[in-house]
Scaffold this motif. Structure first.
Motif, PDB file in Angstrom:
ATOM      1  N   GLU A  91      41.902  35.053  39.568  1.00  0.00           N
ATOM      2  CA  GLU A  91      41.771  35.291  40.856  1.00  0.00           C
ATOM      3  C   GLU A  91      40.393  35.298  41.450  1.00  0.00           C
ATOM      4  O   GLU A  91      39.767  34.741  42.388  1.00  0.00           O
ATOM      5  CB  GLU A  91      42.532  36.322  41.449  1.00  0.00           C
ATOM      6  N   VAL A 119      38.501  31.921  40.979  1.00  0.00           N
ATOM      7  CA  VAL A 119      38.572  30.566  41.981  1.00  0.00           C
ATOM      8  C   VAL A 119      38.426  31.027  42.987  1.00  0.00           C
ATOM      9  O   VAL A 119      38.809  30.469  44.152  1.00  0.00           O
ATOM     10  CB  VAL A 119      39.914  30.076  41.432  1.00  0.00           C
ATOM     11  N   ALA A 120      38.184  32.238  43.590  1.00  0.00           N
ATOM     12  CA  ALA A 120      38.046  32.796  44.822  1.00  0.00           C
ATOM     13  C   ALA A 120      37.095  31.819  45.550  1.00  0.00           C
ATOM     14  O   ALA A 120      36.086  31.470  45.143  1.00  0.00           O
ATOM     15  CB  ALA A 120      37.666  34.328  44.951  1.00  0.00           C
ATOM     16  N   PRO A 121      37.481  31.373  46.776  1.00  0.00           N
ATOM     17  CA  PRO A 121      36.668  30.334  47.492  1.00  0.00           C
ATOM     18  C   PRO A 121      35.334  31.048  47.868  1.00  0.00           C
ATOM     19  O   PRO A 121      35.078  32.370  47.865  1.00  0.00           O
ATOM     20  CB  PRO A 121      37.452  30.320  48.814  1.00  0.00           C
ATOM     21  N   ALA A 122      34.344  30.314  47.543  1.00  0.00           N
ATOM     22  CA  ALA A 122      32.835  30.611  47.858  1.00  0.00           C
ATOM     23  C   ALA A 122      32.970  31.196  49.257  1.00  0.00           C
ATOM     24  O   ALA A 122      33.324  30.362  50.404  1.00  0.00           O
ATOM     25  CB  ALA A 122      32.089  29.544  47.764  1.00  0.00           C
ATOM     26  N   ALA A 132      45.188  31.263  56.111  1.00  0.00           N
ATOM     27  CA  ALA A 132      44.909  30.207  54.983  1.00  0.00           C
ATOM     28  C   ALA A 132      44.700  30.918  53.523  1.00  0.00           C
ATOM     29  O   ALA A 132      45.191  30.113  52.571  1.00  0.00           O
ATOM     30  CB  ALA A 132      43.667  29.734  55.289  1.00  0.00           C
ATOM     31  N   ARG A 133      44.342  32.026  53.787  1.00  0.00           N
ATOM     32  CA  ARG A 133      44.085  32.619  52.428  1.00  0.00           C
ATOM     33  C   ARG A 133      45.585  33.014  51.708  1.00  0.00           C
ATOM     34  O   ARG A 133      45.683  33.583  50.582  1.00  0.00           O
ATOM     35  CB  ARG A 133      43.116  34.157  52.585  1.00  0.00           C
ATOM     36  N   GLY A 134      46.542  33.279  52.725  1.00  0.00           N
ATOM     37  CA  GLY A 134      47.715  33.777  52.132  1.00  0.00           C
ATOM     38  C   GLY A 134      47.608  35.404  52.139  1.00  0.00           C
ATOM     39  O   GLY A 134      48.422  35.894  51.096  1.00  0.00           O
TER      40      GLY A 134
END
Ligand code: GTP
Ligand code: MG
Lengths: 287, 462
Positions: free
Chosen positions: A26, A29-32, A115-117
């Motif tokens: 998690e 891969v977390a979005p920058a 978007a992040r859920g």
């Protein structure tokens, strides 16, 4: 070649259950995080100027009030009242601007959570947002104990879809007005002016449906977003075309449509604008 | 190609062109793999990681790079009125994340799912146009059924001859002993007795099962004998291969049932699902085949080539109509069963095992490439000390015992091994527990090499 030993399983000694592997996926891969560009130098200069103006005028006013008091007490009190009222109004306006601007940011926060859920944040944000809606707007009940996708679908059906329909109605009304105005207006220059004014009013009306009351800064930010979303509301959208035909088939329209193609264009833009504004203000992306 | 399918081909091609014109392409991806190759797990991982990537997570960096970060949104297309069951990635993911975890059961029926990928347009004017939407159509099915495809090009006599030749060789001859004795004892003009047909069917089916489960063989036909699917065993299945000399009522009954079986499979499997593909990925459990011994290894290669002849190798007309895949990727699955430095060998080995299949695909005009991947990575690199020497190995948690274990998977050769290699005998790789997963899959699942495969397979279409 045959040097390599055959395949083998080597069991670990403590025969008790081992922890499942954890690759820290998690986090990996977390979005920058979006780069926070901070304040632009122009913004900083503007802020400085505002502080200077406001600060010095406050000091100046203070000095002036003090000077008036030294002349006569009643004169001092009157001056103080005038100054307080004036500055009070200025600060109220600033406050309102800030609030309007921040409300727009909240829309972004809800969308980001979606978007992040991020279920928890999304649920809370949806409830806050519902509380801010104008009186008389139907709200979804029982969001707290519902699977989140069901909650989103319910919000869409009970609140967002009716708002979208109202926005459409506003767009139609504005389209008829814009059409009529361009049909009778004497000069194209005036057209543009009237059209812009009506467009801004329309965007603010749609924003109000979503519980947003943007001030000047808020309106500017909103217009920027609408411009961006207008690109995604397809220009060839069938719904827009159909609605336009609905608007133009009214009697007067038929009568003058031949002469004023410009009017048709203006009307169509209003309908598009209403849709784009709705798109820009809705807390959940259109499904 | 009969006229009807020609008309359908033309219609499909027209639809494809029209969709491309308005930025609403549809991409049919064939995930082919023999039973237990890892199709269901691959699809689950593919969907979870793509959806997460659509939310901005960096689950598929190579794909992201290949498309220049233009992926905006990815969502599962909502269900319509399909009559085919829906592939359920959430359920699979939930079972994998549960405690204790479960891998998917053997797949027993079709299921389909489409995912919509919204991408920004490539052109500089793209910002002014709405996003393009590429819909990826996916299909899951029992791997055994794949081998029914080559049967569609054979009649009963030639299928029987080929099957019996194979059955009298090697490990098959031994497990099929009862069945072979049965047909050898049958008089050539045996009457159409259902008792005989059923007996032969049962013996033949049991032989197929033993070939699959005990010897790791894969070229086993018909597929529904091993995996009857949701409708169970029907009288349609009561046939078996008979030697050339058989002429009696039983032989013609078997031939009739063979034809009926193929008709059924054609209308339920081939025509709706396997006629038209844009991209194909062939999943191969190379390591499993390697560990199962020379015969299983060669059998897998033969089965892959036979399937490829139908799925990837279109004739010129099909190619013209865009019905044959333009890109075919071959991938060794479960690459987490070997340490990272052996993964290149695994990819090289898949190139060899798929030699026949590759030839078919390339003759059909498709581009091919070779990969090693783990749809769900379950191990980490480790070192095993064997006979005083250190070897690169992997460490994982065993599925059933929940106990940690270091596994040395043996040497992975880059090419089909020499005879001496096979001396070491049969080895069964244990199943591993998946790593800790988020059951909702909000950030995808840990994988190895999925992104490289997808970048090659889909990059140009996005
Ligand atoms: N370690 C590891 N094991 C895997 C991976 N993928 C599949 N497996 C193992 O392989 C088994 C079979 O995978 P499936 O995806 O169910 O195979 P399938 O191709 O769908 O098989 P059928 O449905 O029988 O045709 C699983 O139960 C896992 O034990 C992987 O990426 N890593
Ligand atoms: Mg499966």
């Amino acid at each position: 070649m045959s040097a390599a030993p055959p395949p083998r399983v080597i069991l670990e000694e403590p025969a008790s259950a081992a922890q499942r592997l954890d690759f820290g996926w998690e986090v990996a891969v977390a979005p920058a995080a979006p780069i926070d560009r901070g304040w632009s130098s122009l913004g900083l200069a503007g802020l400085g100027l505002a502080v200077l103006l406001l600060g010095f005028s406050l000091l100046e006013a203070g000095n002036f009030v003090a000077a008036q008091f030294s002349q006569a007490a009643w004169l001092g009190w009157v001056t103080l009242a005038v100054a307080a009222a004036g500055f009070g109004l200025v600060f109220a306006a600033v406050g309102r601007e800030m609030r309007g601007y921040l409300a727009l940011g909240k829309v972004d926060a809800v969308r980001a959570a979606h978007a992040r859920g991020d279920v928890v944040a999304l649920r809370g944000a949806l409830q806050d947002w519902q509380a801010r809606l104008p009186e008389g707007r139907a709200r979804a009940a029982g969001l707290a104990d519902m699977p989140i996708d069901a909650a989103c679908a319910l919000v869409e059906a009970t609140t967002l879809a009716p708002i979208a329909r109202d926005a459409e109605a506003l767009g139609r009304a504005a389209a008829i007005q814009a059409f009529a105005m361009t049909a009778v207006s004497p000069s194209p220059g005036l057209d543009v002016l009237v059209f812009s004014w009506r467009g801004i009013r329309l965007v603010r009306q749609v924003a109000a449906l979503h519980g947003l009351r943007p001030g000047i800064a808020g309106t500017v930010a909103l217009l920027r977003r609408v411009a961006m979303d207008a690109a995604t509301v397809a220009a060839t959208d069938v719904a827009v075309e159909a609605m336009l035909r609905g608007v133009l088939s009214s009697r007067i329209a038929e009568h003058v449509a031949g002469e004023t193609a410009a009017g048709a264009v203006a009307a169509r833009r209003m309908i598009l604008l209403a849709r784009a504004a709705d798109e820009a203000c809705r807390v959940l992306p259109r499904g | 190609m009969d006229p009807l399918s020609l008309i359908r081909g033309v219609l499909d091609t027209t639809e494809d062109a029209a969709r491309a014109l308005v930025g609403r392409e549809r991409l049919r991806l064939a995930v082919t793999g023999l039973s237990r190759a890892g199709k269901t797990v691959f699809l689950t991982s593919l969907i979870a990681n793509l959806v997460a990537a659509g939310r901005g997570a960096r689950t598929l960096p190579a794909l992201d790079e290949a498309v220049g970060g233009r992926i905006r949104r990815v969502q599962v297309v909502p269900a319509g009125t399909e009559t085919v069951p829906r592939f359920d990635p959430e359920a699979h993911l939930g079972a994998l994340a549960a405690d204790p975890p479960h891998w998917p059961e053997r797949t027993e029926d079709f299921s389909t799912l489409s995912i919509a990928i919204d991408v920004e347009r490539r052109t500089s004017l793209g910002g002014l146009l709405p996003d393009r939407r590429v819909t990826l159509d996916l299909l899951d099915y029992p791997g055994e059924w794949l081998l029914d495809l080559p049967m569609l090009r054979q009649d009963y006599a030639s299928w029987s001859a080929a099957t019996l030749t194979r059955l009298r060789r090697g490990a098959r001859a031994e497990v099929a002993r009862d069945f072979l004795a049965f047909i050898d004892a049958l008089p050539g003009d045996a009457a159409a007795e259902d008792a005989l047909a059923k007996r032969g069917y049962t013996l033949y089916r049991d032989a197929l099962r033993a070939c699959r489960d005990e010897h790791g063989l894969r070229f086993l036909q018909p597929g529904r004998f091993l995996n009857p699917g949701p409708r169970g065993e029907a009288p349609l299945l009561w046939f078996f291969p008979l030697p050339e000399g058989a002429r009696g009522g039983l032989a013609s009954l078997c031939a009739r049932r063979y034809a009926a079986y193929l008709d059924d499979q054609r209308s339920n499997f081939l025509d709706p699902f396997f006629t038209r593909f844009h991209r194909q990925v062939v999943l191969v459990d190379v390591l499993g085949a390697l560990h199962a011994g020379q015969e299983a290894f060669e059998d897998t290669a033969e089965a892959l080539a036979a399937v490829a002849a139908v799925v990837s190798g279109g004739n010129w007309l099909e190619r013209l109509l865009g019905a044959a895949p333009t890109r075919v990727a071959f991938a060794a699955t479960k690459a987490d069963h070997v340490p990272s430095r052996a993964r290149d060998s695994l990819a090289a080995l898949v190139e060899h095992i798929a030699l026949g299949a590759r030839g078919r695909a390339e003759a059909g005009g498709a581009a091919t490439s070779f990969h090693a991947l783990a749809a769900i990575r379950c191990t980490e690199d480790a070192v095993a000390t064997l006979e005083g020497q250190a070897f690169a190995a992997v460490r994982g948690i065993l599925l059933n015992e929940g106990r940690g274990a270091t596994i040395y998977p043996g040497e992975v050769p880059m090419r089909p091994p020499e005879p001496a290699f096979w001396q070491s005998g049969f080895f069964r790789m244990p199943e591993f527990r998946p790593p800790r997963l988020d059951p909702a899959g909000a950030s995808g699942v840990p994988h190895l090499g999925m992104d490289g495969l997808l970048a090659w397979l889909l990059g140009d279409a996005l």
